[in-house]
Design an enzyme around this catalytic site. Structure first.
Site, PDB file in Angstrom:
ATOM      1  N   SER A  63       0.797  -1.225   0.000  1.00  0.00           N
ATOM      2  CA  SER A  63       0.000   0.000   0.000  1.00  0.00           C
ATOM      3  C   SER A  63       0.834   1.282   0.000  1.00  0.00           C
ATOM      4  O   SER A  63       0.283   2.368  -0.162  1.00  0.00           O
ATOM      5  CB  SER A  63      -0.963   0.020   1.189  1.00  0.00           C
ATOM      6  OG  SER A  63      -0.255   0.196   2.396  1.00  0.00           O
ATOM      7  N   LYS A 100       1.245   4.452   6.959  1.00  0.00           N
ATOM      8  CA  LYS A 100       0.493   5.290   6.023  1.00  0.00           C
ATOM      9  C   LYS A 100       1.060   6.712   6.055  1.00  0.00           C
ATOM     10  O   LYS A 100       1.809   7.078   6.949  1.00  0.00           O
ATOM     11  CB  LYS A 100      -0.996   5.352   6.398  1.00  0.00           C
ATOM     12  CG  LYS A 100      -1.730   4.034   6.307  1.00  0.00           C
ATOM     13  CD  LYS A 100      -2.001   3.642   4.875  1.00  0.00           C
ATOM     14  CE  LYS A 100      -2.856   2.408   4.766  1.00  0.00           C
ATOM     15  NZ  LYS A 100      -2.112   1.179   4.619  1.00  0.00           N
TER      16      LYS A 100
END
Length: 145
Positions: A63, A100
């Site tokens: 991701s 993230k």
């Protein structure tokens, strides 16, 4: 992107026989006139601001590939740094660890993926979010063990 291994502290300095300071190296034809220094360097001194608050974690998943973080890369994570908008962070959202990009906008927090195939996570108001640390460097493996 989740953490695959428990974080480990950066303890002893790593000394290698390399350049004393980073130099630009062309990816094309090397220059035979380039001067080289072959003395020792301390990677901890070069890469770590707060040794006692810095840990190494291994990224797992895809991701964050557009941020240059690949599956299996190690990240230097500094727990002493105050997270800012745009930082890549290790976050604990409702008990789940993730890596993230932190986005803070108009009082809302979003944990952004750096891959079109993975959704961003808008942090709901009632969720528990802890920023465990700020990633300062990614060690991208060119040769796997």
């Amino acid at each position: 992107m989740m953490l695959a291994l428990s974080p480990r502290p950066v303890d002893e300095p790593t000394v290698l026989m390399l350049q004393a300071s980073p130099i630009a190296v062309a990816c094309g034809f090397p220059s035979p006139a380039q001067d080289y220094y072959d003395g020792p360097i301390d990677l901890t001194e070069m890469l770590v601001d707060d040794q006692e608050a810095t840990f190494i974690v291994r990224a797992s998943g895809h991701s964050m590939t557009e941020a240059g973080i690949s599956d299996g890369d190690e990240l230097l994570v500094d727990r002493s740094k105050r997270p800012r908008d745009g930082d890549v962070v290790v976050a604990v959202l409702d008990g789940q660890l993730t890596i993230k990009r932190l986005q803070i906008s108009a009082g809302r927090v979003t944990l952004k993926s750096e891959s079109a195939e993975h959704p961003d996570v808008a942090v709901p108001e009632l969720s528990e979010l802890v920023i465990w640390g700020v990633a300062t460097f990614s060690i991208h493996h060119l040769r796997r063990p």
